[in-house]
Design a protein around this motif. Structure first.
Motif, PDB file in Angstrom:
ATOM      1  N   THR A  23      64.124 181.012  -2.376  1.00  0.00           N
ATOM      2  CA  THR A  23      63.242 182.345  -2.197  1.00  0.00           C
ATOM      3  C   THR A  23      63.436 182.251  -0.520  1.00  0.00           C
ATOM      4  N   TYR A  33      62.667 187.777  -0.647  1.00  0.00           N
ATOM      5  CA  TYR A  33      63.973 187.276  -1.657  1.00  0.00           C
ATOM      6  C   TYR A  33      63.334 186.524  -2.610  1.00  0.00           C
ATOM      7  N   ASN A  35      65.655 184.441  -5.914  1.00  0.00           N
ATOM      8  CA  ASN A  35      66.836 184.598  -6.712  1.00  0.00           C
ATOM      9  C   ASN A  35      66.622 184.961  -8.185  1.00  0.00           C
ATOM     10  N   ASP A  36      67.691 184.918  -8.817  1.00  0.00           N
ATOM     11  CA  ASP A  36      67.472 185.033 -10.446  1.00  0.00           C
ATOM     12  C   ASP A  36      66.830 183.904 -11.048  1.00  0.00           C
ATOM     13  N   LEU A  39      63.054 183.964 -10.643  1.00  0.00           N
ATOM     14  CA  LEU A  39      62.586 184.967 -11.320  1.00  0.00           C
ATOM     15  C   LEU A  39      62.587 184.613 -12.999  1.00  0.00           C
ATOM     16  N   THR A  45      59.264 189.457 -12.424  1.00  0.00           N
ATOM     17  CA  THR A  45      60.337 190.382 -12.041  1.00  0.00           C
ATOM     18  C   THR A  45      60.164 190.198 -10.543  1.00  0.00           C
ATOM     19  N   GLU A  46      61.460 191.019  -9.955  1.00  0.00           N
ATOM     20  CA  GLU A  46      61.659 191.120  -8.583  1.00  0.00           C
ATOM     21  C   GLU A  46      60.482 192.032  -7.990  1.00  0.00           C
ATOM     22  N   ASP A  47      60.196 192.880  -8.725  1.00  0.00           N
ATOM     23  CA  ASP A  47      59.081 193.756  -8.278  1.00  0.00           C
ATOM     24  C   ASP A  47      58.064 193.311  -8.332  1.00  0.00           C
ATOM     25  N   VAL A  50      58.444 190.492  -4.755  1.00  0.00           N
ATOM     26  CA  VAL A  50      58.766 190.788  -3.258  1.00  0.00           C
ATOM     27  C   VAL A  50      57.538 191.474  -2.897  1.00  0.00           C
TER      28      VAL A  50
END
Length: 181
Positions: A23, A33, A35-36, A39, A45-47, A50
């Motif tokens: 991160t 940021y 990474n997968d 997550l 989730t990214e949403d 972030v």
């Protein structure tokens, strides 16, 4: 985004020995940021992450005194390695060996922080849990957070002084590969 009331379920989640959780945050600790692997392991989730403070994954079983040491070290401009237990959005927890570094521009101005996390050595977690349980027990004696942090840091300093080492030395004393990580 997960509710701040997510309770630990006691289910431990693991990730691969060959995987890194990464991160990045701004100078205030807001995630810019993820990474997968982060997550997937955090069940977010990214949403959902972030723009959120990194403490979105704070586990109540993580001593405040360790975070105080972490932030003091980072504010001094130094990197830190630390064992951390995090809380996923679904209540699972996961242990990491975190390497957190300040990110600066060409003029030395702080831009944020970068954190890589790897799977900790299982045998190390026995010693880490023992220390963290002691720190949590002393923190629980105080209703005011500032007093809890101060007591936790004092006990941490006492334990490390008795062992004749710094927190960094404690972390690396538990790793068979030492600072080669």
């Amino acid at each position: 985004m997960r509710a701040s009331r997510t309770s630990p379920t006691g289910v431990e989640r693991r990730f691969g020995d060959d995987e890194l959780i990464v991160t990045k945050t701004d100078a205030r600790g807001v995630i810019t940021y993820a990474n997968d692997v982060f997550l997937r392991v955090s069940a977010l989730t990214e949403d959902e992450v972030v723009g959120q403070p990194h403490n979105i994954i704070r586990h109540p079983g993580m001593p405040r005194g360790i975070f105080d040491l972490l932030w003091e070290t980072l504010r001094s401009g130094s990197e830190i390695f630390a064992y951390v237990v995090n809380l996923a959005a679904d209540g699972a927890h996961y242990w990491v060996l975190a390497h957190v570094t300040p990110s600066v521009d060409a003029h030395g101005k702080l831009l944020g922080y970068h954190s890589n996390r790897r799977v900790p050595v299982p045998a190390a977690l026995t010693a880490v849990r023992r220390l963290y349980d002691e720190l949590l027990a002393v923190e629980a004696r105080f209703s005011r957070p500032a007093e809890a942090v101060a007591a936790s840091r004092a006990l941490l300093t006492e334990r490390l002084d008795t062992a004749g080492m710094t927190y960094d030395e404690f972390v690396w004393s538990l790793s068979p590969e030492g600072v080669a990580a």
